[in-house]
Design a protein around this motif. Structure first.
Motif, PDB file in Angstrom:
ATOM      1  N   UNK A   5       0.850  -1.207   0.000  1.00 17.14           N
ATOM      2  CA  UNK A   5       0.000   0.000   0.000  1.00 17.14           C
ATOM      3  C   UNK A   5       0.881   1.252   0.000  1.00 17.14           C
ATOM      4  N   UNK A   6       1.975   1.216   0.760  1.00 18.98           N
ATOM      5  CA  UNK A   6       2.915   2.341   0.775  1.00 18.98           C
ATOM      6  C   UNK A   6       3.486   2.580  -0.624  1.00 18.98           C
ATOM      7  N   UNK A   7       3.926   1.489  -1.279  1.00 19.44           N
ATOM      8  CA  UNK A   7       4.478   1.614  -2.637  1.00 19.44           C
ATOM      9  C   UNK A   7       3.440   2.158  -3.612  1.00 19.44           C
ATOM     10  N   UNK A   8       2.204   1.678  -3.464  1.00 20.65           N
ATOM     11  CA  UNK A   8       1.128   2.148  -4.339  1.00 20.65           C
ATOM     12  C   UNK A   8       0.915   3.659  -4.183  1.00 20.65           C
ATOM     13  N   UNK A   9       0.914   4.136  -2.954  1.00 16.87           N
ATOM     14  CA  UNK A   9       0.733   5.577  -2.712  1.00 16.87           C
ATOM     15  C   UNK A   9       1.921   6.353  -3.258  1.00 16.87           C
ATOM     16  N   UNK A  10       3.134   5.873  -3.027  1.00 19.00           N
ATOM     17  CA  UNK A  10       4.318   6.579  -3.518  1.00 19.00           C
ATOM     18  C   UNK A  10       4.328   6.636  -5.048  1.00 19.00           C
ATOM     19  N   UNK A  11       3.957   5.542  -5.706  1.00 20.39           N
ATOM     20  CA  UNK A  11       3.869   5.547  -7.173  1.00 20.39           C
ATOM     21  C   UNK A  11       2.802   6.529  -7.653  1.00 20.39           C
ATOM     22  N   UNK A  12       1.698   6.570  -6.952  1.00 24.48           N
ATOM     23  CA  UNK A  12       0.637   7.511  -7.288  1.00 24.48           C
ATOM     24  C   UNK A  12       1.118   8.955  -7.132  1.00 24.48           C
ATOM     25  N   UNK A  13       1.885   9.215  -6.080  1.00 26.06           N
ATOM     26  CA  UNK A  13       2.428  10.561  -5.876  1.00 26.06           C
ATOM     27  C   UNK A  13       3.417  10.941  -6.977  1.00 26.06           C
ATOM     28  N   UNK A  14       4.225   9.987  -7.419  1.00 25.67           N
ATOM     29  CA  UNK A  14       5.141  10.263  -8.535  1.00 25.67           C
ATOM     30  C   UNK A  14       4.367  10.631  -9.796  1.00 25.67           C
TER      31      UNK A  14
END
Length: 172
Positions: A5-14
């Motif tokens: 979930x953390x990776x998903x949010x970080x990718x979304x922020x990128x």
């Protein structure tokens, strides 16, 4: 919080950072929002701090209990700067934003009760200094009114009890 979930949010922020020109081209506000939920201690606030650090954004903690109505909410949010994460923590506790939808009869009864000081005193209520931020004020502002205010803003809501929230706040 789960690492995936953390990776998903970080990718979304990128992705969010990379689409500024696209938002300008289609004439939409450059903004996004998140609802982080889970029991206390699951990393919601830590995730917000990580998001701000990752993007080099400021964090604006909006305490809804101090906002008296939708007009004041609108004014506060319009005056915010860009490159900002607006945080509304524990939205389930901040206001009565949970299932606020009432029938016309319920609204009429509430209005009559509110207008009649004798009924209020009989129930032990004092003169009202109610917080009148309505459920519709948040999604309406985020969806429509903010479009005229520029962008590069992220709104993050947190809650411990997602099931208590009105469905209007849990859109995908």
């Amino acid at each position: 919080m789960e690492p995936s979930k953390k990776r998903q949010i970080m990718n979304d922020l990128l992705k969010f950072r990379q689409v500024k020109e696209y938002y300008a081209w289609i004439g939409k506000a450059w903004k996004c929002s998140y609802l982080l939920y889970g029991p206390p201690g699951t990393g919601k606030s830590t995730m917000i701090a990580a998001m701000a650090s990752f993007l080099n954004y400021y964090v604006y903690d909006l305490e809804l209990t101090t906002v008296k109505d939708n007009t004041e909410l609108r004014k506060l949010l319009i005056e915010t700067s860009t490159r900002l994460i607006i945080v509304i923590e524990d939205i389930d506790c901040s206001l009565d934003l949970t299932d606020q939808r009432k029938t016309k009869k319920q609204e009429k009864d509430h209005d009559e009760e509110k207008a009649d000081p004798v009924k209020r005193m009989a129930k032990g209520e004092e003169e009202s200094k109610d917080n009148n931020v309505m459920l519709s004020g948040l999604p309406n502002f985020i969806d429509r009114l903010w479009s005229a205010c520029g962008g590069e803003r992220i709104v993050v809501f947190t809650t411990n009890f997602v099931e208590k929230l009105d469905p209007a706040l849990i859109r995908r």
